[in-house]
Design a protein around this motif. Structure first.
Motif, PDB file in Angstrom:
ATOM      1  N   ASN A  86      11.415 -52.975  81.290  1.00 31.67           N
ATOM      2  CA  ASN A  86      12.220 -51.822  81.652  1.00 31.67           C
ATOM      3  C   ASN A  86      13.615 -52.087  82.128  1.00 31.67           C
ATOM      4  OD1 ASN A  86      12.693 -49.222  82.605  1.00 31.67           O
ATOM      5  ND2 ASN A  86      10.711 -49.178  83.807  1.00 31.67           N
ATOM      6  N   ALA A  88      16.938 -51.007  84.512  1.00 36.04           N
ATOM      7  CA  ALA A  88      17.321 -49.520  85.609  1.00 36.04           C
ATOM      8  C   ALA A  88      18.859 -49.051  85.204  1.00 36.04           C
ATOM      9  CB  ALA A  88      17.598 -50.116  86.948  1.00 36.04           C
ATOM     10  N   SER A  89      19.556 -49.854  84.384  1.00 35.51           N
ATOM     11  CA  SER A  89      20.886 -49.314  84.063  1.00 35.51           C
ATOM     12  C   SER A  89      21.591 -50.093  82.941  1.00 35.51           C
ATOM     13  CB  SER A  89      21.955 -49.496  85.295  1.00 35.51           C
ATOM     14  OG  SER A  89      22.447 -50.776  85.503  1.00 35.51           O
ATOM     15  N   SER A  90      22.624 -49.778  82.514  1.00 39.65           N
ATOM     16  CA  SER A  90      23.289 -50.300  81.235  1.00 39.65           C
ATOM     17  C   SER A  90      24.017 -51.531  81.580  1.00 39.65           C
ATOM     18  CB  SER A  90      23.951 -49.261  80.381  1.00 39.65           C
ATOM     19  OG  SER A  90      24.705 -48.770  81.246  1.00 39.65           O
ATOM     20  N   GLN A  94      20.373 -55.243  88.943  1.00 37.37           N
ATOM     21  CA  GLN A  94      19.804 -54.256  89.890  1.00 37.37           C
ATOM     22  C   GLN A  94      18.682 -54.703  90.784  1.00 37.37           C
ATOM     23  OE1 GLN A  94      21.566 -51.175  89.385  1.00 37.37           O
ATOM     24  NE2 GLN A  94      22.913 -52.401  87.882  1.00 37.37           N
ATOM     25  N   ASP A 162      16.763 -56.115  84.298  1.00 41.51           N
ATOM     26  CA  ASP A 162      17.777 -56.357  84.930  1.00 41.51           C
ATOM     27  C   ASP A 162      17.770 -56.588  86.319  1.00 41.51           C
ATOM     28  OD1 ASP A 162      16.903 -53.661  85.314  1.00 41.51           O
ATOM     29  OD2 ASP A 162      18.714 -52.916  84.743  1.00 41.51           O
ATOM     30  N   ASN A 163      16.579 -57.204  86.682  1.00 45.98           N
ATOM     31  CA  ASN A 163      16.413 -57.562  88.196  1.00 45.98           C
ATOM     32  C   ASN A 163      16.124 -59.095  88.014  1.00 45.98           C
ATOM     33  OD1 ASN A 163      14.323 -58.537  90.139  1.00 45.98           O
ATOM     34  ND2 ASN A 163      14.944 -56.748  91.129  1.00 45.98           N
TER      35      ASN A 163
END
Length: 196
Positions: A86, A88-90, A94, A162-163
């Motif tokens: 997954n 959370a943003s582009s 995050q 993106d974590n």
């Protein structure tokens, strides 16, 4: 029962990566899919990847491959799991975390059962994260591969690319082993539940 494993995206899908470029979703998903297939084989379960190419294979072609096997074996004797990571943003790091399993909005009971069993295994490994979890323990969407395949199908989002903490975990051997194991155990539990 024949298990089909789809590894999401291809090498020419830009942006499907961690902000530092260390985790490339297409590469990671292919490694995990191959390990899932190998682990299922070791347990005597027939399994194969539907995409062995590194480049992008269209969703229509992926569905055609799945449905061709369903037409030969019978859709009730086939299941599909599509493996993803997954985001959370582009852009940028995050804080969103967590594991999720998705079924088509009009999915049948078997897809939902598989999704619940996969979520149970993810939670058992401590991967439920900080996302709000529906009481049914699966999420719904009109994802093309879920909507247009004839067999029970679940798309898994295995933590967040993106974590920072998730990326470290996903790239570790412990993390890879855990992701593979939760898929294998969830699938085995599904197959066993169908025998009752």
């Amino acid at each position: 029962m024949k298990v089909l494993v789809d590894n999401g995206h291809g090498s020419n899908t830009l942006g499907k990566r961690s902000p530092d470029g260390r985790l490339l979703e297409y590469k990671w998903a292919r490694e995990i899919a191959a390990r899932i297939v190998e682990a299922l084989h070791s347990r005597g379960i027939e399994s194969e990847r539907i995409v062995t190419e590194d480049s992008d294979i269209s969703l229509a072609e992926r569905c055609r491959r799945v449905n061709n096997i369903c037409s030969i074996r019978g859709a009730a004797d086939v299941l599909l799991v599509s493996v993803h990571v997954n985001a959370a943003s582009s852009g940028g790091w995050q804080s969103a975390r967590g594991w999720s399993g998705w079924v088509y909005t009009k999915a049948g009971s078997q897809s939902k059962r598989l999704a619940r069993l996969l979520y149970t295994e993810a939670a058992r490994h401590g991967l439920k994260g900080n996302r709000s979890v529906p009481s049914c323990r699966y999420w719904t969407a009109d994802f093309y591969i879920l909507k247009n395949t004839a067999c029970p199908a679940v798309l898994t989002e295995n933590l967040f690319q993106d974590n920072r903490d998730d990326v470290e975990y996903l790239l570790s051997e412990e993390g890879k082993d855990t992701i593979v194991q939760l898929h294998v155990d969830g699938i085995v539990n599904y197959i066993n539940s169908m025998k009752k």
